[in-house]
Design a protein around this motif. Structure first.
Motif, PDB file in Angstrom:
ATOM      1  N   ARG A   6      -1.326  18.544  -6.275  1.00 16.31           N
ATOM      2  CA  ARG A   6      -1.578  17.249  -5.453  1.00 16.31           C
ATOM      3  C   ARG A   6      -0.356  16.407  -5.459  1.00 16.31           C
ATOM      4  O   ARG A   6      -0.368  15.360  -4.830  1.00 16.31           O
ATOM      5  N   GLY A   7       0.735  16.516  -6.211  1.00 13.35           N
ATOM      6  CA  GLY A   7       1.581  15.348  -6.448  1.00 13.35           C
ATOM      7  C   GLY A   7       1.060  14.392  -7.226  1.00 13.35           C
ATOM      8  O   GLY A   7       0.378  14.330  -8.147  1.00 13.35           O
ATOM      9  N   ARG A   8       1.634  13.077  -7.074  1.00 14.12           N
ATOM     10  CA  ARG A   8       1.636  11.950  -7.794  1.00 14.12           C
ATOM     11  C   ARG A   8       0.616  10.980  -7.006  1.00 14.12           C
ATOM     12  O   ARG A   8       1.168  10.108  -6.471  1.00 14.12           O
ATOM     13  N   ILE A   9      -0.688  11.308  -6.775  1.00  8.34           N
ATOM     14  CA  ILE A   9      -1.385  10.582  -5.952  1.00  8.34           C
ATOM     15  C   ILE A   9      -1.916   9.415  -6.872  1.00  8.34           C
ATOM     16  O   ILE A   9      -2.049   8.416  -6.856  1.00  8.34           O
ATOM     17  N   GLY A  10      -2.791   9.526  -8.025  1.00  5.87           N
ATOM     18  CA  GLY A  10      -3.346   8.496  -8.971  1.00  5.87           C
ATOM     19  C   GLY A  10      -4.233   7.788  -8.261  1.00  5.87           C
ATOM     20  O   GLY A  10      -4.841   8.305  -7.058  1.00  5.87           O
ATOM     21  N   GLY A  11      -4.954   6.964  -9.109  1.00  8.59           N
ATOM     22  CA  GLY A  11      -6.205   6.103  -8.551  1.00  8.59           C
ATOM     23  C   GLY A  11      -5.691   4.893  -7.736  1.00  8.59           C
ATOM     24  O   GLY A  11      -4.250   4.523  -7.838  1.00  8.59           O
ATOM     25  N   MET A  12      -6.669   4.178  -6.899  1.00 11.72           N
ATOM     26  CA  MET A  12      -6.175   3.009  -6.411  1.00 11.72           C
ATOM     27  C   MET A  12      -6.436   1.568  -7.466  1.00 11.72           C
ATOM     28  O   MET A  12      -7.220   1.927  -7.919  1.00 11.72           O
ATOM     29  N   ASP A  13      -5.459   1.001  -7.144  1.00  9.09           N
ATOM     30  CA  ASP A  13      -5.599  -0.397  -8.157  1.00  9.09           C
ATOM     31  C   ASP A  13      -6.601  -1.129  -7.387  1.00  9.09           C
ATOM     32  O   ASP A  13      -7.043  -0.905  -6.383  1.00  9.09           O
ATOM     33  N   GLU A  14      -7.265  -2.147  -8.057  1.00 10.17           N
ATOM     34  CA  GLU A  14      -8.381  -2.879  -7.655  1.00 10.17           C
ATOM     35  C   GLU A  14      -8.112  -3.840  -6.491  1.00 10.17           C
ATOM     36  O   GLU A  14      -9.068  -3.711  -5.506  1.00 10.17           O
ATOM     37  N   LYS A  15      -7.105  -4.138  -6.126  1.00  8.14           N
ATOM     38  CA  LYS A  15      -6.614  -4.836  -4.961  1.00  8.14           C
ATOM     39  C   LYS A  15      -6.533  -3.725  -3.629  1.00  8.14           C
ATOM     40  O   LYS A  15      -7.336  -4.194  -2.787  1.00  8.14           O
ATOM     41  N   ARG A  16      -6.063  -2.881  -3.867  1.00  6.85           N
ATOM     42  CA  ARG A  16      -6.158  -1.853  -2.892  1.00  6.85           C
ATOM     43  C   ARG A  16      -7.399  -1.145  -2.574  1.00  6.85           C
ATOM     44  O   ARG A  16      -8.178  -0.975  -1.495  1.00  6.85           O
ATOM     45  N   SER A  18     -10.334  -2.878  -3.148  1.00  9.63           N
ATOM     46  CA  SER A  18     -11.346  -3.815  -2.327  1.00  9.63           C
ATOM     47  C   SER A  18     -10.689  -3.956  -0.705  1.00  9.63           C
ATOM     48  O   SER A  18     -11.744  -3.963  -0.095  1.00  9.63           O
ATOM     49  N   LEU A  19      -9.592  -3.879  -0.782  1.00  7.89           N
ATOM     50  CA  LEU A  19      -9.053  -3.859   0.802  1.00  7.89           C
ATOM     51  C   LEU A  19      -9.547  -2.613   1.569  1.00  7.89           C
ATOM     52  O   LEU A  19     -10.145  -2.805   2.724  1.00  7.89           O
ATOM     53  N   TYR A  20      -9.670  -1.330   1.050  1.00 10.20           N
ATOM     54  CA  TYR A  20     -10.087  -0.250   1.553  1.00 10.20           C
ATOM     55  C   TYR A  20     -11.481  -0.367   1.828  1.00 10.20           C
ATOM     56  O   TYR A  20     -11.816   0.099   3.001  1.00 10.20           O
ATOM     57  N   GLY A  49     -17.202  -6.563  -3.670  1.00 12.30           N
ATOM     58  CA  GLY A  49     -16.194  -6.516  -4.921  1.00 12.30           C
ATOM     59  C   GLY A  49     -16.836  -6.157  -6.251  1.00 12.30           C
ATOM     60  O   GLY A  49     -15.965  -5.950  -7.187  1.00 12.30           O
ATOM     61  N   HIS A  50     -17.941  -6.036  -6.169  1.00 15.65           N
ATOM     62  CA  HIS A  50     -18.641  -5.441  -7.370  1.00 15.65           C
ATOM     63  C   HIS A  50     -19.457  -4.469  -7.415  1.00 15.65           C
ATOM     64  O   HIS A  50     -19.979  -3.678  -8.294  1.00 15.65           O
ATOM     65  N   ALA A  51     -20.149  -4.401  -6.091  1.00 13.40           N
ATOM     66  CA  ALA A  51     -21.166  -3.725  -5.801  1.00 13.40           C
ATOM     67  C   ALA A  51     -21.308  -3.191  -4.401  1.00 13.40           C
ATOM     68  O   ALA A  51     -20.858  -3.971  -3.362  1.00 13.40           O
TER      69      ALA A  51
END
Length: 84
Positions: A6-16, A18-20, A49-51
């Motif tokens: 799948r390549g270099r996908i990785g996880g989302m950072d916290e800012k991304r 929350s935006l998503y 942001g938390h739940a």
């Protein structure tokens, strides 16, 4: 299958993340009834942001199933729509 397919996908950072999650993603909540039949529905949701907070009507039949099975899985996804 090797993990590098799948390549270099990785996880989302916290800012991304929350935006998503504050956008127009689609939620799905799934559980089963007493006979093992699946029950899946797309409820309204809010990410604070938390739940997650789900808006589920009693008449949908899902609330009593969730009370009996609080570990029911859910997913949040874009529903195939690309957001820019």
């Amino acid at each position: 299958m090797p993990e590098d397919w799948r390549g270099r996908i990785g996880g989302m950072d916290e800012k991304r993340m929350s935006l998503y999650l504050s956008g127009n993603a689609l939620a799905r909540v799934a559980t089963t009834d007493d006979e093992g039949r699946p029950h899946v529905m797309p409820p309204w949701y809010h990410w604070d942001g938390h739940a997650f907070w789900f808006g589920i009507r009693e008449r949908s039949g899902l609330p009593p199933l969730l009370r009996d099975r609080p570990d029911a899985p859910y997913s949040i996804d874009g529903g195939g729509v690309v957001q820019q």
